[in-house]
Design a protein around this motif. Structure first.
Motif: not given
Ligand code: MN
Ligand code: GDP
Length: 398
Positions: A201-204, A221-223
């Motif tokens: 997960i980047n970014p949490l 918001i990204d996984a």
């Molecule tokens: Mn990312």
């Protein structure tokens, strides 16, 4: 096996990890429609994101934070109409045919959180950093101490106290701590349950304080997930997420024939049995100044038809200017390879130089097969050993 971000978000959601609402779309019109729906019942910030199996989208302009449906239309047209090039894509980029249109979130902080197997420690390991976001690779390179690592117990998994310690080390406060602990534990559980090899997960993000949430909220918001291919037989639901359009078509063809094939950038096609021998074949080609066009291991017991298919795949590539066959027949019988060479010569034809080195089981029979067909294969030369073979094929493409 890799999956798309929108699929990864669904997995997170099923594990009760907070993710913003959104939908995958394949056209500008559908993107606009989702945008209208989101704008009607949520804050006006939205995000349009290319769905491809590569990261670095933000910097490449393929993640756009937008404030209106018109901007969604513009972002969607751009992304669906252009190839995305990032440090994680091939040099000519990737075509984009799926987008995620989602609720946007306000960001106070970006955290990095991932789980993968640390082979040196021989354990699944949680990796986290207070400096998440698009610069994480640079952080890892320049200040490795900013990357925290927490080994997971092989049976007990991640413990509450480990997750809590990590939350404090990341500088989380108040209600953020409990939310983070829950996310980390759920992610660890999901990682094991799905036979993942990477769950990232980047970014949490931590959202800014509001009246309703004075400590902000922790949201993914990204996984990104990768899974162990060898576990797919018991991961039906995951296996169904596979998107063949993201794969190299030749690699897919090879996979269907039970061959292990990886496309590379050089011009010497290689057909080898055994992964170790394939690796040394590539090394020795390099040693003689050449460049392999592929890694192809036909394995121990490929049928003659599978080996013929291997030649079809190699010869279909325009970039292939020479072919090296290197077989050390143990379980594989050399004559089977020889017959496949003849079949490929008859079906496709070797327009390019072909160098053959065969040794081992049934080699005499194999030589007889090749000798009989010699007149029909003017570009073929035989080699006495690996060195000789590599030298000959490198000379022939020079
Ligand atoms: Mn990312
Ligand atoms: P990646 O570049 O492929 O890893 O794509 P990400 O989904 O991680 O997005 C890259 C960056 O865009 C994030 O690190 C954020 O800074 C920003 N971003 C993505 N989604 C949002 C959002 O909903 N709101 C805001 N404010 N920024 C976002």
């Amino acid at each position: 096996m890799k999956i798309h971000e929108y699929q990864a978000r669904e997995l997170l959601a099923t594990a009760n990890i907070p993710v913003p609402n959104g939908s995958m779309v394949t056209s500008v019109e559908d993107a606009v429609q989702v945008g209208e729906r989101l704008a009607a019942d949520s804050p006006p910030v939205m995000v349009v994101k290319a769905q491809v199996h590569a990261g670095g989208r933000g910097k490449a302009g393929f993640v756009k934070v937008v404030k209106s449906v018109d901007e969604i239309r513009e972002a969607a047209s751009f992304m669906l109409g252009n190839r995305m090039v990032s440090p994680q894509t091939p040099p000519d980029g990737l075509a984009v045919d799926r987008l995620l249109v989602a609720e946007g979130v306000d960001i106070d902080r970006e955290i990095y959180l991932a789980i993968t197997t640390d082979r040196t420690r021989r354990t699944n390991t949680l990796i986290a950093s207070a400096e998440g976001g698009v610069e994480i690779e640079q952080v890892a390179e320049e200040r490795p101490e900013a990357i925290l690592k927490v080994p997971m117990h092989p049976i007990d998994g991640l413990s509450d106290y480990q997750a809590r310690d990590l939350a404090f080390e990341l500088g989380l406060q108040g209600k953020q701590v409990r939310q983070f602990v829950s996310i980390a534990l759920q992610l660890a559980d999901l990682f094991v349950r799905t036979d993942a090899s990477l769950a990232e997960i980047n970014p949490l993000v931590i959202t800014p304080a509001t009246e309703a949430h004075p400590d902000g909220q922790v949201v993914a918001i990204d996984a990104k997930f990768n899974f162990d291919d060898n576990a797919m037989f018991r991961q039906q639901a995951i296996a169904e997420l596979f998107d063949p359009t993201e794969e190299d078509p030749d690699e897919m063809r090879a996979r269907d024939a039970g061959l292990s094939f990886v496309a590379l950038d050089g011009n010497i096609g290689c057909l080898v049995n055994g992964a170790g021998l394939a690796m040394s074949t590539m090394d020795i080609i390099k040693l003689h100044g050449g460049d392999p066009a592929n890694f192809l291991d036909v394995g121990g017991d490929a049928s003659q038809e599978a080996v013929t298919e291997a030649f079809r795949i190699i010869l279909a590539e325009d970039k292939v200017k020479g072919v090296l066959v290197n077989i050390f027949g143990g379980i594989m019988q050399c004559d089977r390879i020889a017959r496949a060479i003849v079949a490929a010569a008859e079906e496709v034809g070797f327009q390019v130089p072909l160098v053959v080195r065969l040794e081992g089981t049934n080699v005499e029979e194999a030589r007889a097969v090749l000798e009989q067909a010699e007149a029909r294969m003017p570009t073929m030369r035989t080699a006495t050993d690996l060195d000789d073979a590599a030298r000959k094929v490198c000379e022939s493409v020079a």
